[in-house]
Write a protein that holds these residues in place. Structure first.
Motif, PDB file in Angstrom:
ATOM      1  N   GLU A 170      71.726 154.834  55.112  1.00  0.00           N
ATOM      2  CA  GLU A 170      70.702 155.521  54.328  1.00  0.00           C
ATOM      3  C   GLU A 170      70.202 156.757  55.066  1.00  0.00           C
ATOM      4  OE1 GLU A 170      66.927 153.860  51.969  1.00  0.00           O
ATOM      5  OE2 GLU A 170      66.695 153.742  54.145  1.00  0.00           O
ATOM      6  N   ARG A 171      69.919 156.614  56.352  1.00  0.00           N
ATOM      7  CA  ARG A 171      69.430 157.760  57.133  1.00  0.00           C
ATOM      8  C   ARG A 171      70.469 158.871  57.157  1.00  0.00           C
ATOM      9  NH1 ARG A 171      70.093 159.209  62.614  1.00  0.00           N
ATOM     10  NH2 ARG A 171      68.359 160.441  63.477  1.00  0.00           N
ATOM     11  N   ARG A 199      59.936 155.487  61.470  1.00  0.00           N
ATOM     12  CA  ARG A 199      59.027 154.595  60.747  1.00  0.00           C
ATOM     13  C   ARG A 199      58.435 153.604  61.741  1.00  0.00           C
ATOM     14  NH1 ARG A 199      62.358 151.456  56.983  1.00  0.00           N
ATOM     15  NH2 ARG A 199      63.825 151.704  58.708  1.00  0.00           N
ATOM     16  N   THR A 204      69.290 144.379  58.050  1.00  0.00           N
ATOM     17  CA  THR A 204      69.706 145.660  57.496  1.00  0.00           C
ATOM     18  C   THR A 204      68.927 146.846  58.037  1.00  0.00           C
ATOM     19  OG1 THR A 204      68.153 145.651  55.611  1.00  0.00           O
ATOM     20  CG2 THR A 204      70.237 144.470  55.335  1.00  0.00           C
ATOM     21  N   ASP A 205      67.776 146.592  58.665  1.00  0.00           N
ATOM     22  CA  ASP A 205      66.875 147.685  58.994  1.00  0.00           C
ATOM     23  C   ASP A 205      66.941 148.063  60.474  1.00  0.00           C
ATOM     24  OD1 ASP A 205      65.172 149.670  58.276  1.00  0.00           O
ATOM     25  OD2 ASP A 205      63.477 148.388  57.787  1.00  0.00           O
ATOM     26  N   ALA A 209      73.038 153.679  49.247  1.00  0.00           N
ATOM     27  CA  ALA A 209      72.188 154.803  49.638  1.00  0.00           C
ATOM     28  C   ALA A 209      72.485 156.033  48.801  1.00  0.00           C
ATOM     29  CB  ALA A 209      72.384 155.105  51.124  1.00  0.00           C
ATOM     30  N   SER A 213      76.863 149.523  51.690  1.00  0.00           N
ATOM     31  CA  SER A 213      75.534 150.033  52.037  1.00  0.00           C
ATOM     32  C   SER A 213      75.457 151.543  51.886  1.00  0.00           C
ATOM     33  CB  SER A 213      75.176 149.639  53.474  1.00  0.00           C
ATOM     34  OG  SER A 213      75.059 148.241  53.607  1.00  0.00           O
ATOM     35  N   ILE A 256      58.975 148.350  59.685  1.00  0.00           N
ATOM     36  CA  ILE A 256      60.326 148.123  59.199  1.00  0.00           C
ATOM     37  C   ILE A 256      60.462 146.688  58.720  1.00  0.00           C
ATOM     38  CG2 ILE A 256      61.307 149.885  60.713  1.00  0.00           C
ATOM     39  CD1 ILE A 256      62.226 147.676  62.587  1.00  0.00           C
ATOM     40  N   ARG A 289      66.556 147.557  66.744  1.00  0.00           N
ATOM     41  CA  ARG A 289      66.892 146.595  65.687  1.00  0.00           C
ATOM     42  C   ARG A 289      65.974 145.385  65.783  1.00  0.00           C
ATOM     43  NH1 ARG A 289      72.900 144.030  64.127  1.00  0.00           N
ATOM     44  NH2 ARG A 289      72.301 143.511  61.983  1.00  0.00           N
ATOM     45  N   ARG A 329      70.326 150.704  56.954  1.00  0.00           N
ATOM     46  CA  ARG A 329      69.401 151.772  57.308  1.00  0.00           C
ATOM     47  C   ARG A 329      70.132 152.942  57.959  1.00  0.00           C
ATOM     48  NH1 ARG A 329      66.017 155.522  56.297  1.00  0.00           N
ATOM     49  NH2 ARG A 329      65.013 156.365  58.159  1.00  0.00           N
TER      50      ARG A 329
END
Length: 808
Positions: free
Chosen positions: A304-305, A704, A712-713, A332, A328, A707, A777, A301
């Motif tokens: 990705e962000r 968000r 991973t998030d 992304a 990762s 989640i 997390r 995450r």
């Protein structure tokens, strides 16, 4: 095959070795969930051996431990660890038996555990890592990328055993080749079917094939299947369409899912870079691997962000500087449409720090290139491999031979992608620099200006002569701070394709037109797109009036970050980011930034070409009412006017300081400050800043509120000080406290402040220019309650962590 996340149930301690937890001097291990950066929470100090290069973090040696049960039915199977990154010099043991090792801290590698397993019993894996004076920037320490456990039948698809290649793209179809490598580690001959099915971006089945395979014991074979995709959706930056190839053996074992992006990439000095036949100019960001408040830990995450925010800021490409990107991050980039230059090394045989990879390079370079290519080959986002950055020996004959060996090894592994190298002309001729300057007094005088001197040196005959061979082995030559070669090389080397592999952010206004006007130049990569830990203060401004400031590229403790990113370490866009967006032609509205009024009239003693102005986009400066201020306006215009509450207070030409920028003087008075842009006397756009009024309120917003409850998030919470109308309060920073209860933990708390002794693992942090960032997390499925407080203000957020599966 079964691949399972292996990130839970770990602990770590500082001493190395199997006996560190025994006896009177036993050191308790700390429970941890991977990925994890052990160095992030170590004590920083001014006396650290690596100094500001590693953000004043100490050297470290850490042992990671995990107990896990191995069922009796695993007997006869093949069990491997996949370690996606262990910094550095990792040693892997199972049940105190040596099982494998890796020198490089960013190489993804596999360790076969099978010979050392105890079936039907508990097993202990121990991984030792060491770091210190081995990187020019902060690289962290520990298992900073995920660890996976692979459990395979004797007959199985080998790790990284599926490769999907786009053979050609036609008007109505694309032709793919799926090459699957299968091995038989059993004792009998096996006959299996290799089945591949392809699903489209919408998940529907579009193509497939089934191929029989006979494998004798100990044999490994490759099965090639040619598939035809009708009316394909092509992958590009703007439309990153992804197909999926599902490959499995007909014996019913779980298979491998491979993301597939159908696209073509070509390059030449006349037509530049083309993706699917369309010209693309690389609007590039160099990025280091750390994730700010998380240290060097790479969570999906977080990556990705970061890619999403970089793309939102106008970038369409990243250069992974100066080590291979995490899986990762590449995932992304595939999903979001970000092009990637993946880089292997920061040094070859000549080291840059006392204990860096140069000592291991001669033994490991080939294996580490193989690791990078195996990781990257199925990622459509990756368009180029870089074999190095600022390699000192590229200006020598034997260095050129190394360059050829590396480039050809990469091409043998993957002939479908381009090969580059980021060349620094200064380092290439550093051994004869004194002689060059003695012969050229004009160049000698220019060397007082870091940016101008490096660029002028790059066009010298010595650089042309000494880098000719090492540059000739590349498909595309990367130039660090050497834009003077753009037009020169078009004449001297008409077949050469170039890009700015590192450039100064302050010069993008003059650099980007060179990219646009020279077809042999395919892009520009700023140093850096995202601020990073270490190389502290290379983009900071030093003032004579600050008695503690060191007027040097490496700033004093407690400096933490380089302060050279378009975005700070929390992901907040700094003024230079909006200037760049205007330069790229992606923003028509002007932009306002104000130099900090407390520094008005002070003497700047150090401001390198990596340093943007010491400015903030704010018109809230309590305590400076009536004081003079300097205002910057970025605009694609020839003239700008500055209005205060509708009345013009200043007007000036654009471009006198640097392209598309005007600097005006006024006095700070609360209210509304408006910039109006004009071209040929006609208004082309305006923007405004409003002063905050009334009480300062604490606000907190989660990116968000739902989640995944997996490893991973993350949830990112923007903590800000605002007034009742929502205006950010930048001149009244205060401490905020974060408490997390329920199914999650506080993974990191930080701000964009480049100079602070605050810790990322603390629960209290001062805001910086009105902002801080908390990272949450999940630890399990369930509700997470986050309470943020500043004085008497308090905000409570609820985040729901949902169930997820770890096995694929």
């Amino acid at each position: 095959m079964t691949t399972t996340s292996f990130t839970d149930g770990w602990s770590y301690r500082t001493p190395l070795g199997p006996f560190a937890a025994a006896g009177d001097d036993a050191v308790a291990a700390t429970a941890v969930r991977l990925p994890h950066d052990a160095l992030r929470d170590a004590e920083r100090s001014a006396g650290a051996p690596s100094k500001g290069g590693a953000a004043y973090a100490p050297a470290g040696a850490y042992t990671y431990l995990k107990d896990f049960d191995v069922p009796a039915e695993w007997a006869g199977k093949v069990v491997r660890l996949e370690i996606q990154g262990a910094f550095r010099r990792a040693m892997v043991f199972l049940n105190d038996e040596f099982a494998g090792n890796r020198a490089d801290g960013f190489a993804r590698f596999f360790v076969d555990l099978t010979p050392y397993l105890r079936f039907g019993a508990s097993n202990t894996v121990r991984i030792e890592v060491r770091s210190g004076e081995d990187s020019r920037w902060y690289a962290g320490a520990g298992l900073h990328r995920p660890v996976l456990l692979h459990v395979d039948e004797a007959v199985h698809i080998v790790p990284d055993g599926v490769r999907v290649t786009t053979l050609r793209v036609e008007d109505d179809q694309a032709v793919l080749e799926v090459a699957t490598t299968v091995t038989n580690l059993g004792m009998t001959t096996a006959q299996v079917d290799v089945r591949t099915g392809v699903t489209g971006p919408d998940g529907s089945a579009v193509e497939g094939d089934e191929t029989p395979l006979t494998l004798a014991p100990g044999r490994t074979s490759v099965v090639r299947q040619r598939l035809y995709i009708q009316q394909p959706e092509l992958w590009s930056v703007d439309t990153p369409a992804l197909y999926s190839a599902h490959t499995r053996l007909g014996d019913g074992t779980p298979g491998v899912v491979t993301a597939v992006g159908i696209r073509t990439v070509t390059v030449d000095p006349k037509k530049g870079l083309r993706i699917n036949g369309d010209e693309v100019l690389l609007r590039g960001a160099c990025v280091h691997s750390d994730n700010g408040p998380l240290g060097s830990a790479s969570l999906a995450r977080a990556e990705e962000r970061r890619i999403q925010l970089l793309k939102d800021a106008g970038f369409n490409a990243i250069r992974a500087a100066h080590n291979p990107a995490s899986p990762s991050m590449l995932d992304a980039c595939d999903r979001l449409g970000m092009l990637v230059i993946d880089e292997a090394f920061d040094m070859w045989t000549r080291g840059k720090t006392n204990y860096d990879y140069a000592a291991e390079f001669p033994q490991w370079w080939a294996a580490d290139l193989e690791s990078m290519v195996a990781k990257d080959v199925n990622h459509p986002s990756v368009i180029m491999y870089s074999i190095g950055n600022e390699i000192i020996e590229v200006g020598t004959p034997h260095g050129a031979a190394w360059a050829r060996d590396l480039a050809e090894h990469v091409r043998a592994l993957d002939p479908t992608r381009l090969v580059t190298n980021g060349v620094n002309a200064f380092l290439a001729v550093i051994d004869e620099l004194a002689s060059i300057l003695e012969k050229d007094q004009g160049l000698n005088e220019l060397m007082g200006d870091m940016g101008g001197g490096m660029n002028a040196l790059s066009t010298s005959d010595a650089v042309t002569r000494r880098t000719a061979e090492s540059s000739s082995v590349l498909d595309v030559l990367g130039l660090n701070y050497a834009e003077g070669r753009y037009s020169t090389d078009a004449e001297l080397f008409p077949h050469r394709v170039l890009f700015g592999s590192e450039t100064f952010p302050t010069q993008i206004g003059s650099l980007w037109p060179l990219v646009v006007d020279n077809p042999n130049v395919i892009g520009d990569f700023t140093w850096t797109g995202w601020d990073y830990l270490g190389e502290v203060g290379i983009g900071a401004t030093a003032y004579a009036e600050d008695p503690d400031a060191v007027a040097a590229l490496e700033r004093e403790y407690p400096y933490l970050t380089a302060w050279s990113g378009d975005l700070d370490i929390t992901g907040h866009r700094r003024p230079v980011s909006f200037y760049r967006e205007i330069v790229y032609g992606l923003r028509s509205e002007p932009y306002l930034a104000v130099l900090r009024p407390e520094r008005h009239g002070q003497t700047v003693t150090m401001q390198s070409p990596w340093a943007w102005s010491d400015s903030v986009s704010s018109w809230t400066w309590p305590g400076f009412e009536g004081a003079p201020v300097t205002v910057e306006i970025y605009a694609d215009a020839d003239e700008v006017a500055l209005l205060h509450d509708g009345t013009e207070v200043a007007r000036g030409a654009v471009g006198t300081v640097r392209p598309l920028l005007a600097t005006l003087e006024t006095v700070y008075r609360p209210g509304e400050l408006t910039a109006v842009a004009y071209r040929n006397g006609t208004e082309t756009g305006r923007t405004a800043l409003t002063s905050a009024t009334g009480a300062t309120l604490l606000t907190a917003t989660a990116d968000r509120t739902a989640i995944r409850a997996d490893d991973t998030d993350l949830a990112y919470i923007a903590i800000e000080l605002r007034d009742a109308a929502g205006v950010l309060v930048t001149g009244s920073d205060r401490a905020v406290r974060v408490e997390v209860t329920g199914a999650g933990v506080l993974a990191g708390l930080g701000s964009g402040n480049p100079t602070t002794a605050e810790r990322f693992d603390a629960s209290i942090r001062d805001t910086f220019d009105g902002r801080a960032l908390a990272i949450i997390r999940p630890t399990e499925a369930g509700a997470i309650t986050v309470t943020i407080a500043a004085g008497d203000d308090q905000v409570v957020l609820e985040i729901e962590a949902g169930t997820s599966r770890h096995t694929r």
